[in-house]
Scaffold this active site. Structure first.
Site, PDB file in Angstrom:
ATOM      1  N   SER A  51       0.643  -1.228   0.004  1.00  0.00           N
ATOM      2  CA  SER A  51      -0.116   0.099  -0.513  1.00  0.00           C
ATOM      3  C   SER A  51       0.858   1.469  -0.010  1.00  0.00           C
ATOM      4  O   SER A  51       2.152   1.601   0.466  1.00  0.00           O
ATOM      5  CB  SER A  51      -0.920   0.322   1.156  1.00  0.00           C
TER       6      SER A  51
HETATM    7  N1  SAH Z   1       0.332  -5.171   4.288  1.00  0.00           N
HETATM    8  C1  SAH Z   1       1.166  -5.773   3.350  1.00  0.00           C
HETATM    9  C2  SAH Z   1       0.297  -5.617   2.099  1.00  0.00           C
HETATM   10  C3  SAH Z   1       0.255  -6.574   1.066  1.00  0.00           C
HETATM   11  S1  SAH Z   1      -1.629  -6.631   0.480  1.00  0.00           S
HETATM   12  C4  SAH Z   1       2.579  -5.258   2.956  1.00  0.00           C
HETATM   13  O1  SAH Z   1       2.996  -4.041   4.141  1.00  0.00           O
HETATM   14  O2  SAH Z   1       3.090  -5.234   2.038  1.00  0.00           O
HETATM   15  C5  SAH Z   1      -2.017  -7.879   1.410  1.00  0.00           C
HETATM   16  C6  SAH Z   1      -2.081  -9.170   0.898  1.00  0.00           C
HETATM   17  O3  SAH Z   1      -3.627  -9.976   2.049  1.00  0.00           O
HETATM   18  C7  SAH Z   1      -1.980  -9.568   0.400  1.00  0.00           C
HETATM   19  O4  SAH Z   1      -0.203 -10.645  -0.242  1.00  0.00           O
HETATM   20  C8  SAH Z   1      -2.760 -11.016   0.077  1.00  0.00           C
HETATM   21  O5  SAH Z   1      -2.266 -11.930  -0.859  1.00  0.00           O
HETATM   22  C9  SAH Z   1      -3.110 -10.946   1.346  1.00  0.00           C
HETATM   23  N2  SAH Z   1      -4.088 -11.583   2.135  1.00  0.00           N
HETATM   24  C10 SAH Z   1      -5.881 -11.603   1.432  1.00  0.00           C
HETATM   25  N3  SAH Z   1      -6.710 -11.539   1.904  1.00  0.00           N
HETATM   26  C11 SAH Z   1      -6.097 -13.239   2.645  1.00  0.00           C
HETATM   27  C12 SAH Z   1      -6.401 -13.548   3.747  1.00  0.00           C
HETATM   28  N4  SAH Z   1      -7.746 -13.936   3.755  1.00  0.00           N
HETATM   29  N5  SAH Z   1      -5.283 -14.520   4.848  1.00  0.00           N
HETATM   30  C13 SAH Z   1      -4.901 -13.512   4.755  1.00  0.00           C
HETATM   31  N6  SAH Z   1      -3.890 -12.920   3.953  1.00  0.00           N
HETATM   32  C14 SAH Z   1      -4.571 -12.484   2.722  1.00  0.00           C
END
Ligand code: SAH
Length: 204
Positions: A51
């Site tokens: 993000s």
């Molecule tokens: N906080 C992260 C943002 C990653 S984007 C950073 O700093 O990089 C959001 C992430 O949520 C993705 O990697 C996606 O695979 C994950 N995600 C989506 N649904 C999920 C679920 N049910 N459980 C765990 N992770 C999930």
């Protein structure tokens, strides 16, 4: 980047300090490193994105506002590249961070290894049911949004705890939602529109 976040209205000193301590370029592909300190979301592979800093700062500011720091245990749904988990490690005692994509879970582990942060627990698994073993939590923060806040997350909030997550409460409109467990029950606030990747169930 920290100066820009402050100019954009991020006032929380501990959150700003966390941004100052964690180098964002370590969490993106080296080809994107030059853009790491711009206020943009960036691809981290497997169709997911890190993000933009202003959005991460907004969420961490909401999580921490008016509370004494460090928070106790915090659950992060969506480890992605591990950047936000590293920021959280400076704001709470223990970070439990879940990722449903094994490849990203492993990537985050590699990104975090050289930083030797002792208080991050990376968990490979579906975050929809939360992670009751680590709870209850003083904070829950999600980087992926579903149609509503999964009930398990609300159940895992300790008294006084706060959750910050995107949710598509109306079709086609994802908003930032804050839920606090107060002595009078759960209080929910729906804030500005946001665009996060979808919350998906199961692992891959
Ligand atoms: N906080 C992260 C943002 C990653 S984007 C950073 O700093 O990089 C959001 C992430 O949520 C993705 O990697 C996606 O695979 C994950 N995600 C989506 N649904 C999920 C679920 N049910 N459980 C765990 N992770 C999930």
């Amino acid at each position: 980047m920290v100066g820009r976040l402050a100019d954009q209205g991020l006032t929380h000193p501990a959150v700003l300090q966390a941004f100052d301590r964690v180098e964002r370029h370590r969490f993106v592909d080296s080809a994107l490193a030059a853009q790491a300190y711009e206020d943009t979301s960036l691809p981290i592979g497997w169709g997911q994105t890190i993000s933009k800093p202003s959005v991460v700062g907004r969420m961490l500011g909401l999580l921490c506002a008016g509370r004494s720091l460090p928070l106790g245990r915090v659950l992060e749904i969506g480890t992605g590249c591990g950047y936000q988990a590293a920021l959280l490690s400076h704001l709470c005692r223990e970070v439990y961070s879940m990722e449903r994509l094994r490849a990203l879970h492993e990537r985050a582990r590699e990104n975090l290894r050289p930083l030797r942060i002792p208080n991050i627990h990376l968990i490979f698994g579906d975050g929809m049911p939360g992670f009751a073993q680590g709870g209850p939590y003083d904070g829950i923060i999600a980087a992926a949004g579903g149609e509503d806040i999964p009930p398990a997350w609300l159940e895992q909030l300790a008294p006084g705890a706060r959750l910050v997550a995107p949710a598509e409460l109306q079709p086609g409109r994802q908003s930032l939602v804050v839920v606090e467990r107060t002595p009078h029950g759960l209080q929910r606030q729906v804030l500005e529109g946001v665009r996060f990747v979808p919350l998906k169930s199961g692992v891959a």
